[in-house]
Design a protein around this motif. Structure first.
Motif, PDB file in Angstrom:
ATOM      1  N   PRO A  63     -90.851 -31.478  23.492  1.00  0.00           N
ATOM      2  CA  PRO A  63     -89.511 -30.919  23.254  1.00  0.00           C
ATOM      3  C   PRO A  63     -89.143 -30.989  21.772  1.00  0.00           C
ATOM      4  O   PRO A  63     -88.293 -31.780  21.354  1.00  0.00           O
ATOM      5  N   ALA A 113     -85.430 -29.959  20.746  1.00  0.00           N
ATOM      6  CA  ALA A 113     -84.485 -30.964  21.242  1.00  0.00           C
ATOM      7  C   ALA A 113     -84.528 -32.201  20.345  1.00  0.00           C
ATOM      8  O   ALA A 113     -83.484 -32.754  19.978  1.00  0.00           O
ATOM      9  N   GLY A 161     -78.918 -31.054  21.960  1.00  0.00           N
ATOM     10  CA  GLY A 161     -80.268 -31.617  21.889  1.00  0.00           C
ATOM     11  C   GLY A 161     -80.610 -32.443  23.110  1.00  0.00           C
ATOM     12  O   GLY A 161     -81.722 -32.350  23.643  1.00  0.00           O
ATOM     13  N   TRP A 221     -86.232 -29.711  29.394  1.00  0.00           N
ATOM     14  CA  TRP A 221     -87.579 -29.315  28.988  1.00  0.00           C
ATOM     15  C   TRP A 221     -88.583 -29.775  30.027  1.00  0.00           C
ATOM     16  O   TRP A 221     -88.512 -30.885  30.548  1.00  0.00           O
ATOM     17  N   GLY A 242     -82.974 -37.870  26.455  1.00  0.00           N
ATOM     18  CA  GLY A 242     -81.946 -36.833  26.502  1.00  0.00           C
ATOM     19  C   GLY A 242     -80.627 -37.350  27.024  1.00  0.00           C
ATOM     20  O   GLY A 242     -79.560 -37.059  26.458  1.00  0.00           O
ATOM     21  N   MET A 298     -81.191 -30.082  26.007  1.00  0.00           N
ATOM     22  CA  MET A 298     -82.504 -29.432  25.882  1.00  0.00           C
ATOM     23  C   MET A 298     -83.628 -30.392  26.250  1.00  0.00           C
ATOM     24  O   MET A 298     -84.627 -29.986  26.855  1.00  0.00           O
ATOM     25  N   ALA A 299     -83.486 -31.658  25.893  1.00  0.00           N
ATOM     26  CA  ALA A 299     -84.525 -32.643  26.213  1.00  0.00           C
ATOM     27  C   ALA A 299     -84.611 -32.874  27.712  1.00  0.00           C
ATOM     28  O   ALA A 299     -85.708 -32.979  28.263  1.00  0.00           O
TER      29      ALA A 299
END
Length: 187
Positions: free
Chosen positions: A27, A30, A120, A127, A91, A123-124
Motif C-alpha cells: 500500500p 496509503a 491514508g 488495500w 490503517g 486506503m491502507a
C-alpha cells in the motif's frame, strides 16, 4: 566507477521498473499519505509564524502529544511500506491517531494532517494484495478442414445409453433412453 562516468545505458529505466514493481506489491500511496500526515501535526505546535513584525506562536500545552502523534504517524507510514501484512492495524491506528490529533494539536495540523491521516488510513485498510495472473492453459487446435473451426451439430448427435451394459433398463417410462421422459406416464 567515478563521478564523471555515465550511468549504464538503460539503468534509470531498469531502476524505475524495479521501483514500480516494489510499489505495486504494497500500500504505497496509503503509506505516503499517512507519513505525510504526521508532518503538519508535528510542525504546527512548534512553529512561529511571522507576519511583518508580528510573531505568532502556535505552541499549545500539548506540544509533546502533538510530537508523539506525528512521530507515530510517520512510523506507521514507513510500516505500511515495509510490513504490508500489518496494513489493517496500521490503517486503523492512523485513523485513530488522526482523530486524536483534532483536540490535541491545533485541529489536527489545521485539518491538513487530520485529512491526510484519515484518507491514508482508509486506503491502507481497503488495500488488498493483488493476485498474480494465472497462466492460461494451452489452447487445443480446434480447427476443422480448411482452417474453419470444428462445430458439433447437437441435433444429429446420438445419445448413449445411461445404463451401463449388463444392467437392466428402467422401464418406468421416465428414462430418457426409452424416449418417454415421463411425458406419457400415468403416475
Amino acid at each position: 566507477m567515478s563521478a564523471e562516468s555515465p550511468a549504464a545505458p538503460g539503468q534509470f529505466a531498469h531502476r524505475r521498473q524495479q521501483f514500480r514493481a516494489w510499489r505495486g506489491t504494497r500500500p504505497f500511496w496509503a503509506g505516503l499519505l499517512v507519513m505525510t500526515s504526521g508532518l503538519p501535526i508535528m510542525y504546527f505546535p512548534y512553529a512561529h509564524l511571522k507576519l511583518g513584525g508580528l510573531t505568532i506562536a502556535m505552541a499549545t500545552t500539548a506540544g509533546a502529544g502533538s510530537l508523539i502523534i506525528g512521530v507515530l504517524l510517520v512510523v506507521l507510514g514507513i510500516t505500511l511500506w515495509f510490513q504490508k501484512h500489518v496494513r489493517t492495524f496500521a490503517g486503523i491506528a492512523a485513523i485513530m491517531l488522526g482523530l486524536v490529533s483534532l483536540p490535541v494539536s491545533n485541529f489536527g495540523g489545521f485539518i491538513v494532517g487530520f485529512l491526510l491521516a484519515l484518507f491514508g488510513g482508509a486506503m491502507a485498510v481497503s488495500w488488498a494484495p493483488g493476485v498474480p495472473p494465472a497462466e492460461e492453459p494451452a489452447r487445443q487446435d480446434t480447427t476443422g478442414e480448411g482452417g474453419s473451426p470444428e462445430t458439433t451439430d447437437y441435433d444429429t448427435t446420438l445419445l448413449r445409453p445411461v445404463n451401463p451394459v449388463g444392467e437392466p433398463n428402467d422401464l418406468s417410462g421416465t428414462s430418457p433412453v426409452n424416449g418417454a421422459n415421463g411425458r406419457h406416464s400415468a403416475g
